[in-house]
Design a protein around this motif. Structure first.
Motif, PDB file in Angstrom:
ATOM      1  N   LEU A  76       3.274  -4.738 -17.156  1.00 48.79           N
ATOM      2  CA  LEU A  76       4.491  -3.937 -16.956  1.00 48.79           C
ATOM      3  C   LEU A  76       4.618  -2.799 -17.962  1.00 48.79           C
ATOM      4  N   ALA A  82       7.378  -1.551 -13.105  1.00 50.86           N
ATOM      5  CA  ALA A  82       8.254  -2.681 -13.453  1.00 50.86           C
ATOM      6  C   ALA A  82       9.514  -2.682 -12.587  1.00 50.86           C
ATOM      7  N   ALA A  85       8.763  -3.664  -8.995  1.00 49.71           N
ATOM      8  CA  ALA A  85       8.409  -5.079  -8.908  1.00 49.71           C
ATOM      9  C   ALA A  85       9.602  -5.981  -9.190  1.00 49.71           C
ATOM     10  N   LEU A  87      11.062  -6.488 -12.116  1.00 51.33           N
ATOM     11  CA  LEU A  87      10.840  -7.232 -13.349  1.00 51.33           C
ATOM     12  C   LEU A  87      11.379  -6.445 -14.545  1.00 51.33           C
ATOM     13  N   PRO A  88      11.862  -7.139 -15.564  1.00 51.21           N
ATOM     14  CA  PRO A  88      12.445  -6.433 -16.712  1.00 51.21           C
ATOM     15  C   PRO A  88      11.396  -5.731 -17.552  1.00 51.21           C
ATOM     16  N   SER A  90       9.958  -5.020 -21.055  1.00 53.80           N
ATOM     17  CA  SER A  90       9.959  -5.719 -22.343  1.00 53.80           C
ATOM     18  C   SER A  90      10.119  -4.721 -23.492  1.00 53.80           C
ATOM     19  N   SER A  94       3.865  -6.725 -23.402  1.00 53.25           N
ATOM     20  CA  SER A  94       3.691  -8.076 -22.857  1.00 53.25           C
ATOM     21  C   SER A  94       2.194  -8.340 -22.714  1.00 53.25           C
ATOM     22  N   ARG A 157      -1.288 -12.905  -6.814  1.00 57.68           N
ATOM     23  CA  ARG A 157       0.146 -12.881  -7.114  1.00 57.68           C
ATOM     24  C   ARG A 157       0.821 -14.240  -6.952  1.00 57.68           C
ATOM     25  N   LYS A 161       2.773 -16.199 -10.040  1.00 60.83           N
ATOM     26  CA  LYS A 161       4.215 -16.460 -10.028  1.00 60.83           C
ATOM     27  C   LYS A 161       4.588 -17.946 -10.094  1.00 60.83           C
ATOM     28  N   THR A 164       5.595 -19.418 -15.645  1.00 64.09           N
ATOM     29  CA  THR A 164       5.878 -18.241 -16.473  1.00 64.09           C
ATOM     30  C   THR A 164       4.614 -17.684 -17.121  1.00 64.09           C
ATOM     31  N   TRP A 166       0.913 -16.162 -16.736  1.00 64.08           N
ATOM     32  CA  TRP A 166       0.219 -15.431 -15.680  1.00 64.08           C
ATOM     33  C   TRP A 166      -1.271 -15.747 -15.576  1.00 64.08           C
ATOM     34  N   GLU A 247       4.682  -4.618  -5.075  1.00 62.52           N
ATOM     35  CA  GLU A 247       5.945  -3.904  -4.965  1.00 62.52           C
ATOM     36  C   GLU A 247       6.385  -3.831  -3.498  1.00 62.52           C
TER      37      GLU A 247
END
Length: 277
Positions: A76, A82, A85, A87-88, A90, A94, A157, A161, A164, A166, A247
């Motif tokens: 990300l 990000a 997708a 997702l936050p 960071s 990350s 993917r 998922k 947590t 990857w 995405e």
């Protein structure tokens, strides 16, 4: 300077990429690992200047490093990716990793196991570490970078998922293609605009610029070096721009399947091709 590994008569040999073509540089007595670790490049510079040095017809490339070490990845690292997708972003890079057998050369066939189906592509700029680094500052980090290459952070993917962590979605064999060659740091500045794109079967999927990274290369190297020792030949995949299948639920850009060809193109470096099998 552009350097590669060539497969000739079943052997891995150092190659030199010039405007005339690719030259077998094994006569210099140098290997890729030795050059990355700081061996004198004078013989390579002389070979590059030799207009009569023969070129290799239809070169076959090997892995960009002789001895794969750490394959570190940044997740990300492009804001739009990000956001799309969901997702936050960071506040710090990350980091995750791939195992050494994930590394694959340009042109290699990458097997997509039939027990999964959510396979995705990620065009990435890859840092090649040239000097050992532990706890280095951002100001000094660039001195530890040997060069840059193209990478594809192939991903599964659904597996990614499930927890947590990857790892299992990222490190299948061959899921870290890189190449076809390394451009030395004195010939590529990641702080300047360079388009980064991916194509699936010739169709444009990603179209970004390396300067859009949230965390630039020096920051990534410095941050990573505070938690692991970076050594010559380690590779750092720096994140991908938007346009991946993840995405938007992959409705527009479908998952990869056997027979697909993925090209990763970075302006100033070259094009990495992988064939899904």
């Amino acid at each position: 300077m552009k350097l590669c590994n060539l497969i000739i008569d079943g052997e891995c040999r150092l190659g030199l990429v010039t405007a005339r073509g690719v030259i077998d540089a094994s006569g210099t007595g140098l290997s890729m690992d030795a050059v990355i670790a700081g061996a004198d490049r004078a013989a390579l510079e002389a070979l590059a200047a030799d207009g009569n040095a023969p070129t290799v017809e239809k070169p076959v490339f090997g892995n960009v490093v002789d001895t794969p070490g750490k394959l570190i990845c940044v997740g990300l690292n492009y804001r739009e990716h990000a956001m799309r997708a969901g997702l936050p972003i960071s506040p710090v890079p990350s980091l995750f990793c791939k195992f050494p057998d994930a590394l694959a050369p340009d042109g290699a066939a990458v097997t997509l196991p039939d027990w999964e189906d959510s396979y995705d592509y990620e065009a990435e700029l890859v840092i090649v570490i040239g000097r050992e680094a532990f706890g280095v500052s951002e100001e000094k980090a660039a001195a530890h970078i040997f060069g840059y290459t193209c990478g594809n952070d192939l991903s599964c993917r659904d597996a990614q998922k499930r927890t947590t962590q990857w790892l299992i979605g990222k490190t299948l064999p061959g899921f870290g293609p890189a190449g076809p060659w390394i451009v030395t740091a004195d010939a590529f500045d990641p702080e300047q605009p360079h388009a980064i794109r991916s194509y699936v079967n010739g169709e444009l999927r990603q179209d970004g610029d390396v300067t859009d990274m949230i965390f630039h290369c020096a920051k990534i190297v410095s941050y990573a070096s505070h938690y692991m020792t970076l050594r010559p030949g380690d590779l750092i995949f720096t994140g991908t721009p938007s346009g991946v299948a993840l995405e938007g639920g992959h409705s527009k850009n479908p998952w990869l399947k056997a027979g697909d060809t993925v090209d990763v193109e970075i302006e100033g470096i070259g094009t990495l091709r992988s064939v899904m099998a």
